[in-house]
Design an enzyme around this catalytic site. Sequence first.
Site, PDB file in Angstrom:
ATOM      1  CG  HIS A 141      35.655 -31.736 -57.327  1.00 51.64           C
ATOM      2  ND1 HIS A 141      35.647 -31.568 -55.986  1.00 51.64           N
ATOM      3  CD2 HIS A 141      35.436 -33.056 -57.550  1.00 51.64           C
ATOM      4  CE1 HIS A 141      35.450 -32.748 -55.397  1.00 51.64           C
ATOM      5  NE2 HIS A 141      35.312 -33.663 -56.320  1.00 51.64           N
TER       6      HIS A 141
HETATM    7  N1  UDP Z   1      43.555 -33.170 -54.196  1.00 52.08           N
HETATM    8  C1  UDP Z   1      44.865 -33.060 -54.711  1.00 52.08           C
HETATM    9  N2  UDP Z   1      45.129 -32.053 -55.603  1.00 52.08           N
HETATM   10  C2  UDP Z   1      44.182 -31.157 -56.005  1.00 52.08           C
HETATM   11  C3  UDP Z   1      42.865 -31.282 -55.491  1.00 52.08           C
HETATM   12  C4  UDP Z   1      42.580 -32.307 -54.601  1.00 52.08           C
HETATM   13  O1  UDP Z   1      45.739 -33.847 -54.364  1.00 52.08           O
HETATM   14  O2  UDP Z   1      44.506 -30.279 -56.804  1.00 52.08           O
HETATM   15  C5  UDP Z   1      43.278 -34.259 -53.243  1.00 52.08           C
HETATM   16  C6  UDP Z   1      42.545 -33.831 -51.983  1.00 52.08           C
HETATM   17  O3  UDP Z   1      43.441 -33.391 -50.988  1.00 52.08           O
HETATM   18  C7  UDP Z   1      41.824 -35.106 -51.565  1.00 52.08           C
HETATM   19  C8  UDP Z   1      41.526 -35.765 -52.880  1.00 52.08           C
HETATM   20  O4  UDP Z   1      42.389 -35.174 -53.865  1.00 52.08           O
HETATM   21  O5  UDP Z   1      42.662 -35.973 -50.860  1.00 52.08           O
HETATM   22  C9  UDP Z   1      40.049 -35.539 -53.098  1.00 52.08           C
HETATM   23  O6  UDP Z   1      39.703 -35.499 -54.344  1.00 52.08           O
HETATM   24  P1  UDP Z   1      38.405 -34.752 -54.804  1.00 52.08           P
HETATM   25  O7  UDP Z   1      38.262 -33.470 -54.084  1.00 52.08           O
HETATM   26  O8  UDP Z   1      38.511 -34.707 -56.279  1.00 52.08           O
HETATM   27  O9  UDP Z   1      37.259 -35.794 -54.462  1.00 52.08           O
HETATM   28  P2  UDP Z   1      36.315 -36.171 -53.266  1.00 52.08           P
HETATM   29  O10 UDP Z   1      37.052 -36.085 -51.973  1.00 52.08           O
HETATM   30  O11 UDP Z   1      35.152 -35.231 -53.296  1.00 52.08           O
HETATM   31  O12 UDP Z   1      35.913 -37.555 -53.602  1.00 52.08           O
END
Ligand code: UDP
Length: 353
Positions: A202
Amino acid sequence: MKILTILGARPQFIKAGNLSRELKKYDGIREIIVHTGQHYDANMSDIFFEQMQIPKPDYKLNSGGKTHAAMTADIMCGVEEIAIREKPDFIVVYGDTNSTLAGALVASKLHIKLAHIEAGLRSFNMLMPEEINRILTDRVSNILFCPTDVAVQNLKNEGFDRFECKIIKSGDIMQDGAMFYKKIAKKPSIKINNNFILCTVHRAENTDDKTRLTAIFTALNDIATQKQIILPLHPRTKNIIKNLDIDISNISVIEPVGYLEMVWLIDNCDFVMTDSGGLQKEAFFFKKPCLTLRDETEWVELVKCGANKLVGADKNKILSNYELIKNGFHCDFELDLYGGGKASEIIAKELIK
Ligand code: UDP
């Protein structure tokens, strides 16, 4: 004692919920939660808060869908008004979003004590808006709660020892959540093979770069002929892939899932492939190796201990590391890198001191 917590997106609510539950154990603490609306999320209905055992926000701002400047300014105006009305003893911010920075600037200018949770993290890539948000927030914080030893060291390297602030290694608050939600995780209602890879893509650095996105999905589609890849995919990324006509026909693409389902998928997969920051750590909490589809990571200790391999957006590197992982890949998942799920307890004790 009053604590004003500023949150902007669903992952921040999930993290903050751990501290909210901990603060409830103490008498005389009132936590007021502001949802800045930075990320609108249709899945954040009342059911979400009940299922996740998270308190609902007390205030809601409407800052989503704007440029960085307009969003940060909007959140600042909203938080300033609330802070003047509520007169909190502390403003608490998490991570590295525009909501984090806006909350930090308001706190420091109103002379309200500021606590930054997930402080000290650095990617050393100043092109990332998150890196700018982290550095500036850390600089004006009174208490910096660091998830790891590396985060503490980053602050020391930047001279924080000499600033008027307190640096505390609290451990990582996401681990508290992983342990809490593992007990109530839910299997998603999709067809899942016994052995599968959990994947998410993403980050703008991948989705907004045709060459990177094509290389990543060419490799993934290839791997998916051998092993099921479950990919919860944001509609925005889905559209970009469609417009670029990239073949993802072998991959089990599903809608983004709720966190309880996500925890089930992490706990039951063979390994993880992702460009998400949070998921890299969650993989480790559940003792799963991770191939990270980025050129750098804030979670360098995972790379050092061998649990995480940085494969960037290089098709050959992705495929060769997949072979490596598939043929038995060992690392010490017992290492205590993130504090073992005690971060909320340490943070709460420090705030109420
Ligand atoms: N996550 C979720 N459902 C999804 C995709 C991600 O619950 O379909 C959770 C994931 O396990 C993590 C959080 O959302 O805890 C992270 O979000 P993202 O990957 O968007 O952002 P980043 O960690 O890069 O800030």
